[in-house]
Design a protein around this motif. Sequence first.
Motif, PDB file in Angstrom:
ATOM      1  N   ARG A 166      11.489  22.100  86.643  1.00 42.72           N
ATOM      2  CA  ARG A 166      12.095  22.557  85.388  1.00 42.72           C
ATOM      3  C   ARG A 166      13.325  23.351  85.589  1.00 42.72           C
ATOM      4  O   ARG A 166      14.212  23.288  84.890  1.00 42.72           O
ATOM      5  N   LYS A 229      14.008  18.423  79.297  1.00 42.51           N
ATOM      6  CA  LYS A 229      13.142  18.858  80.272  1.00 42.51           C
ATOM      7  C   LYS A 229      12.256  17.842  80.554  1.00 42.51           C
ATOM      8  O   LYS A 229      11.872  17.482  81.815  1.00 42.51           O
ATOM      9  N   LEU A 268       9.073  14.299  83.620  1.00 44.79           N
ATOM     10  CA  LEU A 268       8.650  15.878  83.945  1.00 44.79           C
ATOM     11  C   LEU A 268       7.222  15.698  84.606  1.00 44.79           C
ATOM     12  O   LEU A 268       6.951  16.278  85.829  1.00 44.79           O
TER      13      LEU A 268
END
Length: 303
Positions: A166, A229, A268
Motif C-alpha cells: 500500500r 491501490k 493488491l
Amino acid sequence: MLAGRVTTNSRCRMSAVTLTTRPDGVAVLTFDQSGSKANVLTRELWTEFGDALTSLSTRADVTGLVLASAKPGIFIAGADLKLLANAPVPNDPEVRAFIEQGLRVLEQLEALPFPTCAAIDGAALGGGLEVALACDCRICGTNPKVQLGLPEVKLGLIPGWGGTQRLPRVLGVSGMHQASTMLTTGQSLDYHGAVAHELVDVAVEPATLVTQAAYYVLRVDRKDRRARKFYPLSPPWERQRFKPLREPEPGAATEAVRVLYEGERLPLRQAIQLETEAFMQLAGSEESKRLIAEFFNRKGTRG
C-alpha cells in the motif's frame, strides 16, 4: 474554512474503540486502549476494530469514516511485539493467525461503502501506518510528535499488514524510491515530509484535526483512490523499470526490496499474499527474536 461544530447524535462504547456519529453523517472511530499509554494492535484490538467496521458497513446513515486516537501524540504505535517475540520458529501458526486477522480487518476497511480518512496527530508506526494506508486519505496535525514510518526492518521483519504494497501505491510511481528507503531503513517522516511525499493529503492545526478530516473525507473520490491501490502499480511490460538506489544489507531489508519490486506489478491482494509469506519466514527467526529482545531491553520492558 470549515463550518459546523462536532456534536454526537449516536454513540457506541467498547473497551478500546469508541464510535460517534456527527450530524453530517461522518462516523468517528476513536482508538483509546484502556490501561495503555499507546494504542497497540493486539488480537483484542483487531477484534474490536473489526466488529466496529461490521456495524458501520450496514448503516445507511453513515456518509464517511474518520479514524482518530485519544492518546496524546500517538495514533497507533504498532503491533503487539510480545506475540512476535515468543514465536518459536518461522511460519508459526499463531503468528499467521494474528497477521491474517489484521489483514481481514483492513480488507473490511477498504470495502466500506463510504470514504475513509485517518486523522493522525502523533506516531503512526508499523501497523499504525498500515491502518492509515488502508484508508482512502490521510490528514495529520502540525504536531512535532507526528512520525509516519514502517520501522519493522529494525526488528528483523518487514511489514505484515500490507505496508510493502500500500505504501508504494499511495506514494505513486514517482515515490517508489522513497517507499524503498522507508522500508529498508525504517526512516520515519514528520508532517513536513509526509505532506511533501504525498503520504498525507494535508497537515492542519491539531485542534481542528478531526473536524478537518470529517470535512475532507466527504470530498474524496473513494472509487478512484481504491482503484489506484487495488491494481498493479506498473504494467508487466514495465516490470524492470524500478530499481533500488542501492542494494540493502542481507536480511529483512533485502526481503523488503524483493517484495516491494515483485509486488508492485501484481494486483493488491496477490501482492499482499507475497508479503505475508515473506513476513512469516522472518517472524520467529533468530535474528528477529534477538532484535525484538534488544528493543524491549532498551524500553525497559519484557517480551
